[in-house]
Design an enzyme around this catalytic site. Structure first.
Site, PDB file in Angstrom:
ATOM      1  CG  HIS A 102      -1.093  60.804  19.850  1.00 38.99           C
ATOM      2  ND1 HIS A 102      -1.460  61.604  18.786  1.00 38.99           N
ATOM      3  CD2 HIS A 102       0.191  61.122  20.137  1.00 38.99           C
ATOM      4  CE1 HIS A 102      -0.426  62.359  18.437  1.00 38.99           C
ATOM      5  NE2 HIS A 102       0.579  62.100  19.257  1.00 38.99           N
ATOM      6  CG  HIS A 104       3.495  60.616  23.446  1.00 34.69           C
ATOM      7  ND1 HIS A 104       4.300  60.123  22.441  1.00 34.69           N
ATOM      8  CD2 HIS A 104       2.862  61.688  22.899  1.00 34.69           C
ATOM      9  CE1 HIS A 104       4.161  60.870  21.351  1.00 34.69           C
ATOM     10  NE2 HIS A 104       3.290  61.826  21.609  1.00 34.69           N
TER      11      HIS A 104
END
Ligand code: AMP
Length: 140
Positions: A102, A104
């Protein structure tokens, strides 16, 4: 470490647990971080399995980066941020706590200090408010 399909983001992708989603396409999903380091903190993930940067297929990486650019631009507009910080952690020693790749997207403000990573849960209605603004910016 082999990819664990029971990680929390895999569960979000299977709709087994809720997430406040702001954008999705064939290959990627973006949703609000529940413990934001700043108002508007958003996560971008690939829909396919990848634990970290090192097992991410580069075609998928390109899709994640395209979504990151699109959503980061909307976050910047929606939150009236002075800057946008991108974070991406690989391995526990680097601060990774969810083992599905992922990125951010963290809006930064000249006068607002950054909150701690994995700090405090934000109230759902606050996250929904930010998501509504980000979705609107994505449409404009
Ligand atoms: P990392 O430490 O880089 O692996 O980041 C994981 C991020 O996921 C943290 O910033 C958490 O606040 C966030 N997070 C954990 N569980 C959820 C969830 N169910 N929905 C949205 N964000 C989450």
């Amino acid at each position: 470490m082999a990819y664990d399909s029971n990680n929390i983001f895999a569960k979000i992708l299977r709709d087994e647990i809720p997430a406040i989603k702001v954008y999705e396409d064939k290959e990627t999903l973006a949703f609000m971080d529940v413990m934001p380091q700043a108002p508007g903190h958003t996560l971008v993930i690939p829909k396919s399995a990848a634990e970290n940067l090192f097992d991410l297929k580069m075609t998928v990486g390109a899709a994640v980066l395209a979504t990151t650019q699109k959503v980061a631009d909307a976050v910047r507009t929606a939150m009236q941020a002075d800057g946008i910080m991108l974070n991406q952690f690989n391995g526990p020693a680097a601060g990774q706590t969810v083992f599905h790749f992922h990125v951010h997207i963290v809006p930064r403000f000249d006068t607002v200090p950054l909150r701690k990573h994995q700090g405090k849960m934000e109230r759902t209605e606050v996250l929904e408010g930010h998501a509504t603004k980000i979705r609107a910016a994505l449409k404009s």
